[in-house]
Scaffold this motif. Structure first.
Motif, PDB file in Angstrom:
ATOM      1  N   LEU A   1       5.551 -23.563 -26.899  1.00 14.21           N
ATOM      2  CA  LEU A   1       6.323 -23.926 -25.707  1.00 14.21           C
ATOM      3  C   LEU A   1       6.695 -25.409 -25.722  1.00 14.21           C
TER       4      LEU A   1
ATOM      5  N   GLU B   1       9.880 -23.361 -20.733  1.00 15.90           N
ATOM      6  CA  GLU B   1       8.752 -23.039 -19.866  1.00 15.90           C
ATOM      7  C   GLU B   1       8.171 -21.666 -20.169  1.00 15.90           C
ATOM      8  N   THR B   2       9.000 -20.783 -20.732  1.00 17.63           N
ATOM      9  CA  THR B   2       8.566 -19.414 -21.010  1.00 17.63           C
ATOM     10  C   THR B   2       9.145 -18.962 -22.344  1.00 17.63           C
TER      11      THR B   2
END
Length: 316
Positions: A107, A113-114
């Protein structure tokens, strides 16, 4: 567009392989390749945390880092990034602790973020599968990962993963990444595809061009012509049967104004359960040909002929 398994990931039906970034493609070349792929409609980028630790001077994560820098620089719309865990030198294997640490590192390198799609890269016989499945589920629960997937797993182990996830009420994997192409069919079609059909998993195959053999570049098994290890691997398919596959691809491709490589990827894309073959480009000039493969629709007769000539088991 094509949907990956039961997910809401609708993607262009060709994935750009990131294994070359930081290896045979430097930063400028990587950015140019990514720019061309995205400009041509591509939106699925496949990488791994271990790419490209095998290169002298690299330590792993170079591909993710370059992709992250490109994402930050270009801020492209609609890009799906798939990455994998288990081969980074600092994060080998699939223990729960390792999976969490590797995902957080990926990440950070990617600057997102994902993670859209997160694969277990290689099965880990040293770690109980229950631990691995639960660790992936925790990543989804905590919002670090949207969807999970498996790569290089046997059909039996995929089934076991799914059954463990079902029993625990976890989200099931949505994709499988196997080695699959016109000269490497039998194991996948006999064992992996039935499991994928049963559990609504999509295949996102790698080695779609058989290390370059299915570009038509290697029509001799002579070592002198093979050269690099990659070329030697490709040239190993240059048997009389393998060359018949190339000749048929050339004939079928001519009917579509398409190259041998684009036709081989089009055949793979039209196989049952396949969502998006993975193909890499070391030079930006190679990207249009890869993109073209996603827009070729082979006839049933053409597919049947390619099936017929490729129904064999190479010695390689």
């Amino acid at each position: 567009m094509t949907r990956i398994g039961r997910s809401d990931l609708d993607v262009f039906p060709l994935a750009l392989g990131g294994n070359v970034f930081g290896w045979t493609a430097d930063r400028d070349a990587s950015f140019a390749i990514l720019d061309a792929f995205h400009a041509g409609g591509g939106d699925l980028i496949d990488t791994a945390d271990g790419y490209s630790a095998w290169v002298p001077g690299n330590s792993g994560g170079e591909s993710e880092t370059l992709i992250g820098e490109w994402l930050a620089s270009r801020k492209p719309s609609r890009v799906v990034v798939a990455t994998k865990v288990s081969t980074h030198p600092e994060f080998r294997g699939l223990s729960a602790r390792n999976i969490r640490a590797a995902a957080e590192a990926s990440l950070k390198r990617l600057g997102v973020e994902t993670l859209d799609l997160y694969y277990a890269h290689f099965d880990d016989p040293e770690t109980p599968l229950e631990e691995t499945v639960a660790a992936f589920a925790d990543l989804v629960k905590d919002g670090l990962v949207r969807y999970t997937a498996v790569s290089n797993y046997s059909a039996d182990r995929i089934r076991s993963w799914v059954e463990l996830a079902q029993a625990a009420g976890f989200d099931l994997p949505v994709a499988v990444q196997p080695h699959y192409n016109l000269v490497h069919r039998n194991e996948v079609e006999d064992t992996i595809v039935p499991v994928a059909e049963e559990f609504d998993l999509s295949l996102v195959p790698y080695y779609g061009l058989a290390s370059g053999f299915l570009t038509g570049k290697y029509r001799s098994a002579e070592p002198a012509e093979a050269g690099s290890p990659r070329a030697q691997g490709a040239a190993a398919y240059a048997t009389p049967q393998g060359l018949r596959v190339i000749d048929t691809l050339e004939e079928v491709g001519a009917a579509h104004g398409a190259s041998i490589a684009a036709t081989a990827l089009a055949w793979l894309r039209q196989r049952p359960t396949v969502a998006a073959p993975i193909a890499s480009a070391s030079r930006v000039e190679q990207v249009p040909d890869l993109l073209a493969s996603a827009r070729i629709t082979l006839t049933s007769e053409q597919i049947a002929e390619l099936d017929r000539v490729s129904d064999w088991t190479p010695s390689a």
